[in-house]
Design an enzyme around this catalytic site. Structure first.
Site, PDB file in Angstrom:
ATOM      1  N   GLU A  17       0.835  -1.207   0.000  1.00 40.17           N
ATOM      2  CA  GLU A  17       0.000   0.000   0.000  1.00 40.17           C
ATOM      3  C   GLU A  17       0.869   1.256   0.000  1.00 40.17           C
ATOM      4  OE1 GLU A  17      -3.687  -0.012   2.144  1.00 40.17           O
ATOM      5  OE2 GLU A  17      -3.256   1.952   3.009  1.00 40.17           O
ATOM      6  N   PHE A  18       0.485   2.208  -0.838  1.00 42.94           N
ATOM      7  CA  PHE A  18       1.178   3.495  -0.926  1.00 42.94           C
ATOM      8  C   PHE A  18       0.166   4.628  -0.799  1.00 42.94           C
ATOM      9  CE2 PHE A  18       3.596   0.433  -3.428  1.00 42.94           C
ATOM     10  CZ  PHE A  18       4.890   0.632  -3.011  1.00 42.94           C
TER      11      PHE A  18
ATOM     12  N   ASN B  30      21.045   2.224 -28.499  1.00 39.95           N
ATOM     13  CA  ASN B  30      20.278   1.001 -28.283  1.00 39.95           C
ATOM     14  C   ASN B  30      21.008  -0.131 -28.977  1.00 39.95           C
ATOM     15  OD1 ASN B  30      18.260  -0.865 -27.713  1.00 39.95           O
ATOM     16  ND2 ASN B  30      16.610   0.289 -28.693  1.00 39.95           N
TER      17      ASN B  30
ATOM     18  N   LYS C  73     -21.146  -5.534   3.915  1.00 40.73           N
ATOM     19  CA  LYS C  73     -20.305  -5.041   2.821  1.00 40.73           C
ATOM     20  C   LYS C  73     -19.992  -6.165   1.827  1.00 40.73           C
ATOM     21  CE  LYS C  73     -17.050  -2.900   5.512  1.00 40.73           C
ATOM     22  NZ  LYS C  73     -15.923  -2.024   5.871  1.00 40.73           N
TER      23      LYS C  73
END
Lengths: 659, 659
Positions: A51-52, A471, A205
């Site tokens: 979680e952030f 690349n 819920k």
């Protein structure tokens, strides 16, 4: 992949990749979260999630995105982003919950849950947020009531008074589109009349349509395990994920306790109080305490996965996960480039190689596509790439400050040669003449992958002489798909590559290169273009050339990377623009430094080369060597025709390129 | 490919293949005839084309189709089919011009022109023919007036009086859909008032929309070259192809002269008259005379290609083409299976391997598809194959008579073992016990490819013990695409295969095989099914497994052959039905021979095996050996469970299979 040596392919030599946490099945990209969760639970395979909260500042947003990339690489099943009602959470600001969750899904390829609180909101507002979330590719909502604003809050008739109302509303307006998560309180919600009444609310819920539960944090494994038993007893059957909070500091613990109205057990306080001024000691204790509790949870058999409250920090959570053996150090990559988790991109499995080091830019420029290539790139007569006008979107811009860039790329450039030196310093990961390590270039915001060592001598040699590589990939002729360096896709397969090299170089070099390339027909395909679009190629029919592919047991062939002549013209705009946008603009308007970069931008050519003969040794270095040889020893009779137009203007600075 | 040994792949071990005459470009399958013609003309690459007439009988139709396959393999740019107004030319009869041309396009993969005559026809009738031709995938029409029926023919107001009217009608009704060819008369049309008037008529036909001209036959190169000059002089600019008639016999020459009202030059008659009873001598003269004339034509620089009136014969035309160097002995194959020339199939480049030896059946069963797989077979949850109820369509049925089949497959079968012997005789290309060579099996109407020698010992060994193989391909790990035996696709590429083996075998064998296969997980994928559809597999997700693929310069990956679990269930119906339709029905109703075949049909399983580990040696023979080993030395403790259901009924005949 910038310069991935003998080692890596596609954009994965940088850390800019989203990695799937499980052995890669197609299902992984197409299943919805609740189904992934069920599959992992059934297989007995423990997972974790993170979680952030949204950042407060624009630079915080840039940092959070690179944290997503780093923590995403450990293989979370999902991440979730909290909803900050006070922070304009549904807006297009880079600090909004909505934008951060969208970036995680679209640009970091992470399965994500957006929190949403309904308290004091109109139905229209909530529906608007949900529609926007759906449009952005978000598929999961954590439905919360949220904290009432002000003390005088009262239930509204027909309004959103509880999370249950929000769950019902989501199901009513969006049917089964979203997976819905709700919050559980192992010690009861602080405002609930009783623990039992709170359990009944939770049951409501779930009955209203929630798919799983994430709990509030707790400090003892027993608290959670009793809560699960109590939930099961009243008929709650969905997954219940424990919210894990590694104690990371004294202040953050106190603040959290105040907000959540939780009591910290005495046995924890007894340890912490004496060391409250020693952050490292507290964090170490937190890690130890958390690992111990998580072991009990996992061993109970009632916990399929762990949900971590990271507080947007990395160290403690990653250490806990490592100790638990849940952090996947070398995750399998489903494809050699960073996939997006937007549902409409779930079939995407082919991209042009040009954006290998800029996957977020590729996703941005193709975000309006309705279909994504699957199986074949196809004869893309008009792929309609979006314009990349804003190089300063928070998920696209350089992680380095202007000051840091000037140190790396030179406070003052004196010649084209001094540009070449920046490239060689980057390649050799050595300090430049001013003593600063060059950690990025405009075309690659990450340091070179360590596996490039074997190619370093060649890269150093050619960059020194003004073949400015941006690349490359080596030849690979059937390495196992679980090869730690070049492998991707499901196990038991084999991966292949055609050698690829892309660079900027002067028109003088290109004129000679074109003569050399005649000797390498049809083995080597090339495209050579300048900023004005003047284009020279030996590729036929505008057909794409597959340069990375994999053969797997029981599967069709996967060819995730192509060199496509049409999209190369879109890439060339971006590749040339980066000289100006990222480099020239560091300097004053009329300064020589700026003029040098501008001269290169205006006069150099962008070249790509493919060696089609993948079972043989890569011949592209030989091509460049032949070009140098011919430059050093030109034939006596000078040809009169010039296959490539000479630049109209003379170099504004002394030309120090080696002759 | 039936048993293609170390050598061949896909349906190409038989001669049942259409082959493209030019180095294979995608353009070859997508260009229209006039564009192919222009491209070949501009490249200075001479071509040839072949004219056939529809057969008189059903068996003639079967023979003509196999002639198309043989002569198609030499690389004609196109063939054309004459219109026989008296033979119900637009009907669905196997002898109709329409059906023959459709078969050439759809089932033999030949670019074809259908002749059409308009004389005495209503516009509705003509439009009906053209609509039908378009629906069948025909793209080219030779527009002719045709011979009036009866002597009292007169021009009709608004009717079709000349080929010009037909050309106009086609352009009017079908716009630019068809390429249109018209006839030119190097010595003038016999009914024209003059050579010049005839030239003017030709100009009218071209001006009305014809794309090119094919001439009536002639005997002197000068006749044609003067005609071309005269055409150019009055502004006819389209290609003019000389109609070449190799004299093949005295009678056919006389008949042709009568019909065409042409005069045979004296120098030719002087040679022929003395040898008129010696067919071989006349044919040899015809070849020599034709080759000489064609050399003059080609060297003139005004003749890009030669059109041959074959009279439905092979020898003379092929010999002329060989001497001219136009016959392509080893044509490049665009794909490892026989492509169809129907325009809607032009993108098709993936097929299930099951129909490798029965490409015409595959085309027939998929003729109603609107789209064809391109690049990927995809997750074909319901490919909706058509039923194959009529095994006696002239382009699907065996070329051998019932009598010949009985000689090869046994007038009387005494046991399952005698069926095994038919398979081993076929594989070893040796006479059966009655002294007849077994040249075909119900699953393959062609003899084994000679290249199978290296696999012959294994095939012989396993068939002898009742592993009745019907399809196989060896492992190939990157052979050049121009390899004479296994190569396909454009030059400069590499082709690959996973080993494949498909066979019928008894349920006793399958029970043991399933135990053995556990040791080979996940290396070997299998599908095992009986006639009732009882299915056992270790393949996941109903995903196709690519078993043939190619990597080419400047191209995307091509994967033309897959093992697809869904279409395998459609193939199994066909594979089992062939036991009954082609074999059991040769015998009387209640005969033991019929009962034996019926028993195998009812009780055996159809098994396919793929070795996914293509870089290693093929392990499939080891799988079968392990099965035999376990059958010969069963473990002491007999397992009680039976992974595969035992057949409900007992064998009606004495079981002689080895124990």
């Amino acid at each position: 992949a910038f310069h991935d040596g003998t080692s890596n392919s596609g954009g994965e030599s940088s850390k800019e990749s989203s990695r799937s946490s499980t052995p890669v099945l197609a299902a992984d990209r197409t299943e919805r979260l609740r189904d992934k969760m069920r599959r992992r639970t059934e297989s007995g395979d423990h997972w974790f999630s993170l979680e952030f909260f949204p950042p407060r500042t624009a630079s915080g947003a840039v940092n959070l995105v690179s944290r997503f990339d780093r923590m995403g690489s450990g293989g979370p099943l999902f991440i979730d982003i909290t909803w900050h009602p006070a922070g304009d959470p549904g807006s297009d600001k880079e600090t909004s919950s909505m934008m951060i969750a969208s970036t995680a899904v679209n640009y970091c390829g992470l399965e994500s849950i957006l929190h949403l609180t309904c308290c004091n909101q109109t139905k229209e507002k909530i529906t608007g947020y949900l529609s926007k979330a759906k449009h952005l590719g978000l598929k999961n909502i954590m439905a919360l009531r949220g904290d009432p604003v002000g003390a005088d809050w009262e239930e509204e008739e027909g309004g959103f008074n509880y999370a249950t109302d929000l769950v019902k509303h989501i199901r009513c307006e969006f049917d089964d589109y979203f997976d819905i998560c709700v919050a559980g309180y192992p010690t009861g919600h602080p405002e609930a009349d009783s623990y039992d009444e709170d359990l009944r609310h939770l049951k409501e819920k779930v009955d209203a349509g929630a798919d799983f539960i994430i709990t509030q944090l707790f400090f003892r494994a027993d608290t959670f395990l009793k809560f699960v038993r109590d939930c099961r007893a009243i008929g709650i059957t969905c997954p219940i994920l424990p919210g894990i909070f590694p104690i990371q500091g004294y202040q953050s613990l106190r603040q959290l306790v105040k907000l959540s109205k939780l009591e910290v057990p005495e046995e924890i306080m007894r340890v912490i109080e004496p060391i409250k001024d020693n952050d490292a000691a507290i964090r170490n204790y937190g890690i130890e305490q958390t690992v111990g509790m998580c072991r009990v949870l996992l061993e109970s058999g009632n916990v399929p996965g762990l949900h971590f409250y990271t507080l947007n920090r990395e160290v403690a959570t990653m250490e806990v996960l490592r100790q638990l053996g849940l952090w996947i150090e070398d995750p399998r990559r489903p494809l050699p480039w960073a996939v997006s988790a937007h549902p409409k991109r779930k079939v995407e499995d082919v991209r042009p190689i040009f954006w290998a080091s800029r996957p977020k830019s590729y996703i941005y420029r193709t975000q309006d596509w309705d279909d994504f290539p699957n199986g074949r790139w196809g004869n893309s007569s008009s792929p309609a790439f979006g314009e990349l006008n804003d190089y300063y979107l928070f998920y696209l811009k350089s992680k380095s400050s202007k000051d840091a860039l000037l140190k790396m790329w030179g406070e003052e450039l004196t010649s084209e040669q001094s540009v070449y030196e920046v490239f060689t310093s980057y390649i050799k990961a050595q300090p430049n003449c001013a003593g600063h390590k060059v950690m990025c270039l405009p075309w690659n915001d990450e340091p070179l992958a360590p596996e490039t060592n074997l190619m370093m001598d060649e890269l150093d040699k050619v960059n020194r002489r003004g073949v400015l590589t941006i690349n490359s990939q080596p030849t690979i002729n059937g390495k196992p798909s679980d090869d730690p360096i070049v492998g991707w896709g499901p196990p038991g397969g084999y991966v292949f590559q055609k050698a690829y090299l892309e660079f900027f170089t002067s028109s003088e070099n290109v004129t000679v290169l074109l003569k050399v390339l005649k000797k390498y027909e049809p083995r080597v395909n090339y495209h050579i273009v300048n900023v004005h679009g003047q284009n020279t190629t030996n590729a036929h029919d505008m057909q794409p050339n597959a340069v990375t592919w994999g053969i797997f047991p029981g599967r069709e062939i996967v060819q995730p990377t192509v060199v496509d002549p049409v999209s190369f013209m879109y890439w060339k705009d971006e590749a040339f623009a980066l000289w100006i946008e990222q480099w020239a603009e560091l300097y004053d308007d009329e300064s020589p430094s700026r003029m040098i970069i501008k001269y290169i931008h205006d006069n150099y050519f962008l070249v790509n080369l493919v060696d089609n003969d993948f079972p043989l040794d890569n011949c592209l270095w030989q091509v460049i060597d032949d070009m140098f040889e011919l430059l050093d020893n030109p034939p006596e009779e000078q040809p009169t025709e010039q296959p490539v137009e000479q630049p109209a203007e003379e170099s504004p600075v002394e030309d120090q390129s080696p002759k």
